[in-house]
Write an enzyme that holds these catalytic residues in place. Sequence first.
Site, PDB file in Angstrom:
ATOM      1  N   LEU A  87       0.849  -1.199   0.000  1.00 19.79           N
ATOM      2  CA  LEU A  87       0.000   0.000   0.000  1.00 19.79           C
ATOM      3  C   LEU A  87       0.877   1.239   0.000  1.00 19.79           C
ATOM      4  O   LEU A  87       1.906   1.274   0.678  1.00 19.79           O
ATOM      5  CB  LEU A  87      -0.866   0.027   1.262  1.00 19.79           C
ATOM      6  CG  LEU A  87      -1.913  -1.083   1.405  1.00 19.79           C
ATOM      7  CD1 LEU A  87      -2.521  -1.047   2.795  1.00 19.79           C
ATOM      8  CD2 LEU A  87      -2.989  -0.938   0.338  1.00 19.79           C
ATOM      9  N   ASP A  95       2.400  -6.207   2.474  1.00 20.49           N
ATOM     10  CA  ASP A  95       2.923  -5.326   3.531  1.00 20.49           C
ATOM     11  C   ASP A  95       3.375  -6.088   4.771  1.00 20.49           C
ATOM     12  O   ASP A  95       3.635  -5.475   5.819  1.00 20.49           O
ATOM     13  CB  ASP A  95       1.841  -4.305   3.924  1.00 20.49           C
ATOM     14  CG  ASP A  95       1.668  -3.220   2.871  1.00 20.49           C
ATOM     15  OD1 ASP A  95       2.666  -2.533   2.581  1.00 20.49           O
ATOM     16  OD2 ASP A  95       0.555  -3.085   2.332  1.00 20.49           O
ATOM     17  N   GLU A 132       5.503  -4.516  12.796  1.00 23.17           N
ATOM     18  CA  GLU A 132       5.134  -3.678  13.949  1.00 23.17           C
ATOM     19  C   GLU A 132       3.629  -3.460  14.037  1.00 23.17           C
ATOM     20  O   GLU A 132       3.083  -3.306  15.132  1.00 23.17           O
ATOM     21  CB  GLU A 132       5.815  -2.308  13.850  1.00 23.17           C
ATOM     22  CG  GLU A 132       5.405  -1.376  14.981  1.00 23.17           C
ATOM     23  CD  GLU A 132       6.015   0.003  14.876  1.00 23.17           C
ATOM     24  OE1 GLU A 132       6.798   0.357  15.756  1.00 23.17           O
ATOM     25  OE2 GLU A 132       5.718   0.723  13.903  1.00 23.17           O
ATOM     26  N   ASP A 133       2.963  -3.456  12.887  1.00 21.25           N
ATOM     27  CA  ASP A 133       1.532  -3.134  12.896  1.00 21.25           C
ATOM     28  C   ASP A 133       0.658  -4.261  13.422  1.00 21.25           C
ATOM     29  O   ASP A 133      -0.526  -4.050  13.666  1.00 21.25           O
ATOM     30  CB  ASP A 133       1.096  -2.735  11.476  1.00 21.25           C
ATOM     31  CG  ASP A 133       1.731  -1.419  11.070  1.00 21.25           C
ATOM     32  OD1 ASP A 133       1.807  -0.516  11.923  1.00 21.25           O
ATOM     33  OD2 ASP A 133       2.177  -1.310   9.919  1.00 21.25           O
ATOM     34  N   ARG A 168      -4.475  -6.028   5.003  1.00 24.14           N
ATOM     35  CA  ARG A 168      -3.453  -6.376   5.994  1.00 24.14           C
ATOM     36  C   ARG A 168      -4.010  -7.207   7.154  1.00 24.14           C
ATOM     37  O   ARG A 168      -3.245  -7.660   7.996  1.00 24.14           O
ATOM     38  CB  ARG A 168      -2.775  -5.098   6.527  1.00 24.14           C
ATOM     39  CG  ARG A 168      -2.095  -4.280   5.431  1.00 24.14           C
ATOM     40  CD  ARG A 168      -1.048  -3.348   5.991  1.00 24.14           C
ATOM     41  NE  ARG A 168      -0.033  -4.080   6.723  1.00 24.14           N
ATOM     42  CZ  ARG A 168       0.882  -3.529   7.512  1.00 24.14           C
ATOM     43  NH1 ARG A 168       0.898  -2.223   7.643  1.00 24.14           N
ATOM     44  NH2 ARG A 168       1.762  -4.258   8.162  1.00 24.14           N
ATOM     45  N   ARG A 199      -6.124   4.278  10.220  1.00 23.81           N
ATOM     46  CA  ARG A 199      -5.993   2.844  10.494  1.00 23.81           C
ATOM     47  C   ARG A 199      -6.505   2.444  11.883  1.00 23.81           C
ATOM     48  O   ARG A 199      -6.912   1.314  12.102  1.00 23.81           O
ATOM     49  CB  ARG A 199      -4.522   2.429  10.383  1.00 23.81           C
ATOM     50  CG  ARG A 199      -3.893   2.701   9.015  1.00 23.81           C
ATOM     51  CD  ARG A 199      -4.482   1.805   7.953  1.00 23.81           C
ATOM     52  NE  ARG A 199      -3.954   2.107   6.632  1.00 23.81           N
ATOM     53  CZ  ARG A 199      -2.818   1.614   6.151  1.00 23.81           C
ATOM     54  NH1 ARG A 199      -2.087   0.808   6.886  1.00 23.81           N
ATOM     55  NH2 ARG A 199      -2.424   1.925   4.932  1.00 23.81           N
ATOM     56  N   HIS A 238       0.754   6.975  10.367  1.00 26.27           N
ATOM     57  CA  HIS A 238       0.569   6.545  11.754  1.00 26.27           C
ATOM     58  C   HIS A 238       1.118   7.616  12.708  1.00 26.27           C
ATOM     59  O   HIS A 238       1.902   8.479  12.292  1.00 26.27           O
ATOM     60  CB  HIS A 238       1.361   5.253  12.012  1.00 26.27           C
ATOM     61  CG  HIS A 238       0.824   4.044  11.323  1.00 26.27           C
ATOM     62  ND1 HIS A 238       1.579   3.285  10.456  1.00 26.27           N
ATOM     63  CD2 HIS A 238      -0.382   3.430  11.396  1.00 26.27           C
ATOM     64  CE1 HIS A 238       0.852   2.261  10.022  1.00 26.27           C
ATOM     65  NE2 HIS A 238      -0.340   2.333  10.569  1.00 26.27           N
ATOM     66  N   ILE A 242       6.738   2.744   0.088  1.00 20.43           N
ATOM     67  CA  ILE A 242       5.403   2.245   0.457  1.00 20.43           C
ATOM     68  C   ILE A 242       5.072   2.619   1.916  1.00 20.43           C
ATOM     69  O   ILE A 242       4.442   1.857   2.654  1.00 20.43           O
ATOM     70  CB  ILE A 242       5.258   0.722   0.203  1.00 20.43           C
ATOM     71  CG1 ILE A 242       6.442  -0.061   0.774  1.00 20.43           C
ATOM     72  CG2 ILE A 242       5.089   0.440  -1.277  1.00 20.43           C
ATOM     73  CD1 ILE A 242       6.255  -1.577   0.729  1.00 20.43           C
ATOM     74  N   CYS A 248       8.537   0.262  11.761  1.00 21.97           N
ATOM     75  CA  CYS A 248       7.545  -0.695  11.225  1.00 21.97           C
ATOM     76  C   CYS A 248       8.136  -2.064  10.964  1.00 21.97           C
ATOM     77  O   CYS A 248       7.425  -3.059  10.927  1.00 21.97           O
ATOM     78  CB  CYS A 248       6.984  -0.228   9.893  1.00 21.97           C
ATOM     79  SG  CYS A 248       6.868   1.520   9.687  1.00 21.97           S
TER      80      CYS A 248
HETATM   81  C1  CIR Z   1       0.812   0.344   4.883  1.00 20.01           C
HETATM   82  O1  CIR Z   1       0.316   1.271   4.247  1.00 20.01           O
HETATM   83  O2  CIR Z   1       0.194  -0.275   5.742  1.00 20.01           O
HETATM   84  C2  CIR Z   1       2.233  -0.054   4.588  1.00 20.01           C
HETATM   85  N1  CIR Z   1       2.502   0.165   3.204  1.00 20.01           N
HETATM   86  C3  CIR Z   1       3.206   0.723   5.452  1.00 20.01           C
HETATM   87  C4  CIR Z   1       3.068   0.394   6.905  1.00 20.01           C
HETATM   88  C5  CIR Z   1       4.016   1.156   7.740  1.00 20.01           C
HETATM   89  N2  CIR Z   1       3.927   0.743   9.092  1.00 20.01           N
HETATM   90  C6  CIR Z   1       4.169   1.539  10.131  1.00 20.01           C
HETATM   91  O3  CIR Z   1       4.344   2.740   9.974  1.00 20.01           O
HETATM   92  N3  CIR Z   1       4.115   1.010  11.340  1.00 20.01           N
END
Ligand code: CIR
Length: 260
Positions: free
Chosen positions: A25, A67, A72-73, A92, A138, A168, A249, A255
Amino acid sequence: MVLVQSQMFSRAIVRIPSKSVVNGLCSNNFGPPVYEQAIEQHSEYVNALKKCGLDVIVLDPDEDFPDSTFVEDTAILTPDVAIITNPGAPTRKGETKNIKSVLADFFQSIEIIKYPGTLDGGDILVHGNHYYIGLSTRTNEGGAKQLTKILDAHGMSASTVEVENGLHLKSSVAYLDNNYLVALEEYAILPQFKKFNILSIDTHEHYASNCVWINGFVLVPKGFPRAKNTIEDAGYETIELDMSEFQKIDGGLSCLSLRF
Ligand code: CIR
């Protein structure tokens, strides 16, 4: 003023980028990442974590999720409990399925954020026992309430911060230790962050406000000299890493790992 030391870390979990990372993404016009370069940069990232003294648990790529290298997410790790998130982006959500089994080896207590609550780990900023929860595209109010209740049950506290710029909360703010907070200039002036010694980052170097304190070192992205100097002038040893392929991205240094 009480200086809150950051928790020392002994481990990190990372996931090698999948070939599908080119379809991650993104909200910018940088174009897709180059897979081979992403692999190289990820490998340097793992080396940096090792230099900081961490045992690194390296998970295999997951082609189903472009992704999925941004582990981390998928979870919030506290000393007492691991919380599996419900990522806000539909593509995701499935990333959490494999993380739970990995975390089960290290955490006795595991909680889960459930629909309609959504929450991404990138929105969680830790300061000692207090957790700032970014409300973003998110992470919603429901996710924030669930996380607050879980933290409260384990003797920790939380409060929310509106994320009005950046993907974020941690795209713009990073806690180091001893009260130092790295923050994009517009976050630096928020009343919630008044108590910190702010290392302010100007808009042109916004990407560098996602840096990571690990056991006294600070990982910083390559190519942001003012941010690097600011952090070094505060007394930190930095480790500079090329993040060009992940930046394409919207991914930053924090992350790419779960640290605990
Ligand atoms: C997203 O849009 O979810 C991924 N392309 C990037 C996620 C980055 N994650 C973060 O900052 N913890």
